[in-house]
Scaffold this motif. Structure first.
Motif, PDB file in Angstrom:
ATOM      1  N   VAL A   1       0.883  -1.135  -0.232  1.00 27.23           N
ATOM      2  CA  VAL A   1      -0.146  -0.021   0.013  1.00 27.23           C
ATOM      3  C   VAL A   1       0.885   1.172  -0.019  1.00 27.23           C
ATOM      4  N   HIS A   2       1.932   1.393   0.972  1.00 27.84           N
ATOM      5  CA  HIS A   2       2.464   2.501   0.758  1.00 27.84           C
ATOM      6  C   HIS A   2       3.361   2.929  -0.394  1.00 27.84           C
ATOM      7  N   GLN A   3       3.997   1.969  -0.997  1.00 30.63           N
ATOM      8  CA  GLN A   3       4.524   1.990  -2.274  1.00 30.63           C
ATOM      9  C   GLN A   3       3.285   2.398  -3.448  1.00 30.63           C
ATOM     10  N   LEU A   4       2.255   1.764  -3.282  1.00 29.71           N
ATOM     11  CA  LEU A   4       1.230   1.927  -4.423  1.00 29.71           C
ATOM     12  C   LEU A   4       0.694   3.512  -4.305  1.00 29.71           C
ATOM     13  N   ARG A   5       0.509   3.917  -2.962  1.00 28.73           N
ATOM     14  CA  ARG A   5       0.253   5.335  -2.781  1.00 28.73           C
ATOM     15  C   ARG A   5       1.073   6.384  -3.289  1.00 28.73           C
TER      16      ARG A   5
ATOM     17  N   GLY B   1       0.179   8.515  -6.565  1.00 27.35           N
ATOM     18  CA  GLY B   1      -0.236  10.012  -6.250  1.00 27.35           C
ATOM     19  C   GLY B   1       0.545  11.094  -6.848  1.00 27.35           C
ATOM     20  N   GLN B   2       1.494  10.409  -7.959  1.00 32.61           N
ATOM     21  CA  GLN B   2       2.162  11.407  -8.667  1.00 32.61           C
ATOM     22  C   GLN B   2       1.583  11.802  -9.983  1.00 32.61           C
ATOM     23  N   GLY B   3       0.278  11.441 -10.339  1.00 32.85           N
ATOM     24  CA  GLY B   3      -0.298  11.913 -11.380  1.00 32.85           C
ATOM     25  C   GLY B   3      -0.562  10.664 -12.416  1.00 32.85           C
ATOM     26  N   PRO B   4      -0.867  11.150 -13.661  1.00 34.48           N
ATOM     27  CA  PRO B   4      -1.021  10.200 -14.486  1.00 34.48           C
ATOM     28  C   PRO B   4       0.040   9.049 -14.787  1.00 34.48           C
ATOM     29  N   LEU B   5      -0.230   7.864 -14.950  1.00 32.11           N
ATOM     30  CA  LEU B   5       0.768   6.683 -14.934  1.00 32.11           C
ATOM     31  C   LEU B   5       1.736   6.843 -16.030  1.00 32.11           C
ATOM     32  N   SER B   6       2.930   6.794 -15.894  1.00 31.22           N
ATOM     33  CA  SER B   6       3.676   6.617 -16.708  1.00 31.22           C
ATOM     34  C   SER B   6       4.180   4.931 -17.013  1.00 31.22           C
ATOM     35  N   ARG B   7       5.045   4.688 -18.164  1.00 25.36           N
ATOM     36  CA  ARG B   7       5.222   3.193 -18.496  1.00 25.36           C
ATOM     37  C   ARG B   7       6.025   2.662 -17.029  1.00 25.36           C
TER      38      ARG B   7
ATOM     39  N   VAL C   1       3.663   1.976 -14.183  1.00 28.57           N
ATOM     40  CA  VAL C   1       2.878   0.982 -14.485  1.00 28.57           C
ATOM     41  C   VAL C   1       3.654  -0.334 -14.145  1.00 28.57           C
ATOM     42  N   GLU C   2       4.944  -0.157 -14.546  1.00 33.66           N
ATOM     43  CA  GLU C   2       6.006  -1.393 -14.232  1.00 33.66           C
ATOM     44  C   GLU C   2       6.300  -1.581 -12.758  1.00 33.66           C
ATOM     45  N   GLU C   3       6.030  -0.567 -12.116  1.00 31.75           N
ATOM     46  CA  GLU C   3       6.420  -0.458 -10.841  1.00 31.75           C
ATOM     47  C   GLU C   3       5.491  -1.219  -9.950  1.00 31.75           C
ATOM     48  N   ILE C   4       3.920  -0.903 -10.338  1.00 39.46           N
ATOM     49  CA  ILE C   4       2.882  -1.237  -9.922  1.00 39.46           C
ATOM     50  C   ILE C   4       2.709  -2.907 -10.271  1.00 39.46           C
ATOM     51  N   GLU C   5       3.021  -3.324 -11.309  1.00 40.68           N
ATOM     52  CA  GLU C   5       2.855  -4.327 -11.742  1.00 40.68           C
ATOM     53  C   GLU C   5       3.808  -5.269 -10.931  1.00 40.68           C
ATOM     54  N   MET C   6       5.052  -4.931 -10.734  1.00 38.40           N
ATOM     55  CA  MET C   6       6.020  -5.528 -10.087  1.00 38.40           C
ATOM     56  C   MET C   6       5.684  -5.711  -8.599  1.00 38.40           C
ATOM     57  N   LEU C   7       5.089  -4.688  -7.823  1.00 44.13           N
ATOM     58  CA  LEU C   7       4.503  -4.914  -6.591  1.00 44.13           C
ATOM     59  C   LEU C   7       3.415  -5.929  -6.382  1.00 44.13           C
ATOM     60  N   LEU C   8       2.732  -6.218  -7.328  1.00 45.49           N
ATOM     61  CA  LEU C   8       1.258  -7.033  -7.384  1.00 45.49           C
ATOM     62  C   LEU C   8       1.882  -8.413  -7.692  1.00 45.49           C
ATOM     63  N   LEU C   9       2.816  -8.587  -8.249  1.00 46.96           N
ATOM     64  CA  LEU C   9       3.448  -9.979  -8.761  1.00 46.96           C
ATOM     65  C   LEU C   9       4.227 -10.496  -7.458  1.00 46.96           C
ATOM     66  N   GLN C  10       4.794  -9.501  -6.758  1.00 50.10           N
ATOM     67  CA  GLN C  10       5.548  -9.704  -5.687  1.00 50.10           C
ATOM     68  C   GLN C  10       4.447 -10.114  -4.360  1.00 50.10           C
ATOM     69  N   SER C  11       3.367  -9.553  -4.484  1.00 47.46           N
ATOM     70  CA  SER C  11       2.232  -9.924  -3.634  1.00 47.46           C
ATOM     71  C   SER C  11       1.586 -11.279  -3.831  1.00 47.46           C
ATOM     72  N   ASP C  12       1.887 -12.000  -5.041  1.00 49.23           N
ATOM     73  CA  ASP C  12       1.307 -13.082  -5.311  1.00 49.23           C
ATOM     74  C   ASP C  12      -0.024 -12.893  -5.936  1.00 49.23           C
TER      75      ASP C  12
ATOM     76  N   ALA D   1      -3.953  10.245  -4.684  1.00 47.14           N
ATOM     77  CA  ALA D   1      -3.419   9.138  -4.242  1.00 47.14           C
ATOM     78  C   ALA D   1      -4.912   8.139  -3.743  1.00 47.14           C
ATOM     79  N   ASP D   2      -5.561   8.814  -2.677  1.00 45.09           N
ATOM     80  CA  ASP D   2      -6.661   8.208  -2.017  1.00 45.09           C
ATOM     81  C   ASP D   2      -7.811   7.664  -2.910  1.00 45.09           C
ATOM     82  N   GLN D   3      -8.265   8.556  -3.980  1.00 52.09           N
ATOM     83  CA  GLN D   3      -9.094   8.286  -4.994  1.00 52.09           C
ATOM     84  C   GLN D   3      -8.687   7.131  -5.791  1.00 52.09           C
ATOM     85  N   ALA D   4      -7.409   7.112  -6.144  1.00 55.41           N
ATOM     86  CA  ALA D   4      -6.886   5.857  -6.948  1.00 55.41           C
ATOM     87  C   ALA D   4      -6.882   4.567  -6.127  1.00 55.41           C
ATOM     88  N   ILE D   5      -6.574   4.855  -4.883  1.00 56.04           N
ATOM     89  CA  ILE D   5      -6.661   3.576  -3.745  1.00 56.04           C
ATOM     90  C   ILE D   5      -7.843   3.024  -3.721  1.00 56.04           C
TER      91      ILE D   5
END
Length: 448
Positions: A153-157, A161-167, A170-181, A205-209
């Protein structure tokens, strides 16, 4: 008063859930002093706390017995075997209650109570409907998912929270989700939905979460759109048979004991069939859990006996005793899948022939700590059983709580129960809303 955990309500037959409240509680007028000092969720929590306290006091008063009456009962009434068993079970339950890591119910209006109250109120629950065990269970679930939450969660927020997602984002979020199985399929779906949403509008950030929570709930609830019943509870007044399957070592027998505890606490007449006759000590283990939950176990003392024969005896015993829920412990050997399949088919034939009108469910126990490895085992095992749901255990011992999403996505089965601890109360019916809130809540976060 009995609290039915399957229906989340007090008393009654348990066949129909209570209608949800339109609002959690009535808020005070905006111009009143209380409106600023006590936000709505605080009022709701206070009312729930007062209701729990009043209920406990009423139940305590109802069970008070004079010393003279107790002595007369002890002197005049012989103690039957069932009463002896009940006293033993009560004593053992007291020991279980004191197990390390299992918090005792605490009537303290702290941050954990308020967070639990907020989750329950958001589902339309009324304060007077809530039981203290619901509050403590939500706290345990939130604590059990703490490792995943702190790593995710902390990394996702920070990223969303930095605005529109860059590539790169997206790769960072994808890696976080995969690491969480979460799994590849579920991760791809989450990323696509989240990216589409944030392309359309810039979200704080709060609305995105909050939107991410909606995506996760949709994934977890998808089996209900494919024909599975959302409501999952034994039917009162008839025989329900639940076959509990799973590979050896996932905590299958322990889970059966916890299910028996939920059933008896929810007002059901329960029985256990020890049909895992090939694993050493399996029968003795399930007997111990039967004593803890005050549920009789039907077993064959001989070694390597026919599991179907045990089920046959258990069905006869269940009918004679008016049992409402028969839990069947099945073998979990994958070394010879052909034999396992034949064994399960034989058990189903015995059930169909001798209890054709019973409500039958087949549940797979899956160890969350095994992650994707456990999921692959489950896919192999699912071929040998007509599964209708999954029981996910040991979520408190892993930082990969996202496996729940992978389970639903890969197996296409609903999660029916979830475990977050070793205590007898640490297994409860699964609720996608509560799971996602516990998974993605910010520590110390309570809405005003």
């Amino acid at each position: 008063m009995v609290f039915n955990w399957f229906r989340r309500k007090f008393g009654g037959s348990g066949e129909e859930p209570s209608p949800p409240a339109e609002t959690p509680t009535e808020s005070p007028p905006p111009d009143s002093p209380e409106s600023t000092a006590s936000p709505p969720i605080l009022n709701w929590a206070k009312t729930a706390l007062q209701s729990i306290q009043a209920r406990q006091q009423s139940e305590s008063a109802a069970t008070v017995e004079t010393p003279e009456a107790s002595q007369k009962t002890a002197a005049d009434s012989p103690i039957s075997i069932s009463e002896e068993s009940e006293k033993t079970a009560v004593a053992q339950s007291a020991v279980v209650e004191a197990e390390p890591g299992e918090p005792n119910p605490s009537l303290v209006l702290n941050e954990g109570f308020l967070w639990s109250a907020e989750v329950l109120a958001a589902q339309g629950r009324r304060p007077e409907e809530v039981d203290i065990e619901e509050i403590t269970w939500l706290q345990r679930l939130r604590q059990g998912l703490g490792k995943t939450r702190r790593g995710l969660v902390h990394q996702l927020r920070a990223i969303v929270g930095q605005g529109p997602l860059s590539r790169e984002a997206v790769e960072e979020i994808e890696m976080l989700l995969l690491q969480s199985d979460v799994g590849v399929k579920a991760t791809d779906q989450i990323i696509a939905a989240l990216q589409t949403k944030i392309r359309q509008e810039t979200l704080p950030a709060d609305q995105a979460i909050a939107y991410l929570k909606e995506i996760l709930r949709d994934i977890l609830d998808r089996p209900f759109q494919q024909g599975y019943r959302r409501e999952f509870a034994p039917k009162k007044g008839v025989l329900n048979i639940w076959l509990i399957a799973g590979v050896n070592g996932v905590g299958k027998t322990t889970t059966i004991g916890k299910l028996a505890h939920i059933a008896t606490r929810s007002g059901y007449r329960c029985l256990i069939a020890a049909a895992d006759t090939f694993r050493a000590a399996a029968t003795e283990q399930v007997k111990i859990w039967g004593q803890r939950s005050n549920v009789e176990v039907i077993a064959n003392p001989a070694k390597n006996t026919d599991p179907a024969a045990v089920v046959f005896d258990a069905i006869g015993a269940a009918k004679a005793r008016g049992t409402e829920l028969l839990l069947v412990d099945t073998a979990g050997r994958l070394q010879n899948k052909a034999n396992l399949m034949e064994e399960l088919k034989k058990i189903r034939r015995i059930i169909d022939k001798n209890a054709g009108d019973a409500q039958i469910e087949s549940l797979l126990v899956l160890d969350a700590t095994l992650g994707q490895n456990g999921l692959r085992q489950a896919q192999v095992f699912a071929e040998a059983a007509q599964l209708t749901g999954v029981i996910l255990t040991k979520l408190d011992g892993t930082a990969k709580g996202g496996v729940a999403l992978a389970v639903v996505q890969e197996l296409g089965l609903p999660i029916r129960f979830i475990g977050a601890g070793e205590g007898i109360k640490d297994l409860r019916p699964f609720n996608s809303f509560e799971f996602v809130e516990a998974l993605l809540s910010r520590d110390g976060e309570v809405a005003a």
